[in-house]
Write an enzyme that holds these catalytic residues in place. Structure first.
Site, PDB file in Angstrom:
ATOM      1  CB  ALA A 103     -33.138  75.664 -67.808  1.00 44.21           C
ATOM      2  CB  ALA A 104     -30.744  80.208 -64.874  1.00 46.73           C
ATOM      3  N   GLY A 105     -29.063  79.429 -67.368  1.00 44.23           N
ATOM      4  CA  GLY A 105     -27.831  79.673 -68.219  1.00 44.23           C
ATOM      5  C   GLY A 105     -28.442  79.534 -69.765  1.00 44.23           C
ATOM      6  CG  ASP A 106     -29.733  75.670 -71.395  1.00 44.82           C
ATOM      7  OD1 ASP A 106     -28.634  75.914 -71.507  1.00 44.82           O
ATOM      8  OD2 ASP A 106     -30.214  74.735 -70.794  1.00 44.82           O
TER       9      ASP A 106
END
Length: 299
Positions: free
Chosen positions: A242-245
């Site tokens: 979920a790094a991009g989120d």
């Protein structure tokens, strides 16, 4: 400082996450080590991340009438997100099958379920978009819905942040309503036919954009200013799911708070780094203090 109001139009999935020493190749079966079941979906993740980063957030999306849907609503609400506009659609909720290897790399298969039926925004839903400071959207729900929300936001003076993920065609009407585009290398290639060495190509589509490069940081490009490379924040990676989120939500919150966008991208990079230190999607999304801790050396 007034709390930033964010509206998120996007997906909600139940994430079924398995971990192991490596990701299996096609046709291969491997024994894993751990399994967890967590709320996810890019929309739900970004809504929770926005709240943890310090904003208030209304989430617009759809869940199924199944047990996963009940759990999704309960957990998203418990995270502090306004789920008053979260629809229930008869049938299955969205599900993501997530495999995570020892180095934090992942492979994800998503079945959209109720997300695919999220069509035609109501007047109440459109009002939630218009009342926000920033609209955040992705492409895991029908693009017609994202376009409708973005056009309404633009007309009301609400800033529009589009995380064009997963990679898919984006109609001109939607791009015309976007204030800030966030993409990774794969998504940039799909939109422009050009890769990491030509981030300015994104400016043919939108007035400003962020191209994320994982461990190599990010590029911020603006039609009115030189391109800026934002270096990565170095941490030990456990799970990059979920790094991009976390990055996109923190970027939207910071911009809504009035930070200049270069500073906002630095803060968003700290949010992405904080996220990858833990396993899972929504449970790994960092709180504001964690973001500030990693961002502080850049102040």
């Amino acid at each position: 400082m007034r709390q930033t109001r964010v509206a998120v139009v996007g997906s909600a999935n139940m994430d079924l996450v398995g971990t192991g020493a490596a990701l299996p190749r096609p046709g291969e079966t491997l024994l894993g080590s751990d399994f967890v079941m967590l709320p996810g979906g890019k929309g739900a993740n970004q809504a929770i991340a926005a709240v943890r980063a310090g904003a208030s957030c209304a989430f617009l999306g759809a869940i199924g009438s199944d047990a996963f849907g009940v759990t999704l609503r309960a957990r998203i609400t418990a995270a502090g997100v306004d789920t008053g506009h979260l629809r229930v659609v008869y049938g299955d909720s969205g599900v993501a099958l997530v495999m995570v290897g020892a180095g934090g790399e992942n492979a994800i298969l998503v079945t959209p379920g109720a997300n695919g039926a999220f069509l035609g925004l109501t007047e109440d839903e459109l009002a939630a978009v218009r009342e926000a400071d920033v609209l955040v959207a992705q492409l895991e729900v029908p693009v017609e819905t994202v376009t409708e929300a973005a056009v309404a936001a633009r007309a009301a003076g609400t800033r529009v942040v589009l995380n064009a993920a997963p990679a898919r065609p984006v109609p001109a009407e939607l791009l015309a309503a976007v204030d800030l585009l966030v993409v990774n290398e794969t998504e940039a290639q799909a939109l422009t036919g050009r890769g990491r060495d030509e981030p300015e190509a994104l400016l043919e589509l939108v007035p400003r954009a962020v191209l994320t490069l994982g461990g190599d940081g990010a590029w911020f490009v603006d039609r009115d200013a030189p391109a800026v490379h934002v270096p990565p924040v170095r941490v030990d990676v456990v799970d990059s799911t979920a790094a991009g989120d976390a990055f996109t939500a923190a970027l939207a919150v910071a911009w809504g708070e009035g930070r200049d966008l270069v500073d906002a991208v630095h803060w968003a990079a700290a949010a992405g780094a904080a996220c990858v230190r833990r396993l899972g999607a929504s449970v790994a999304l960092p709180r504001r203090a964690e973001i500030d801790e990693l961002y502080a050396p850049r102040a």
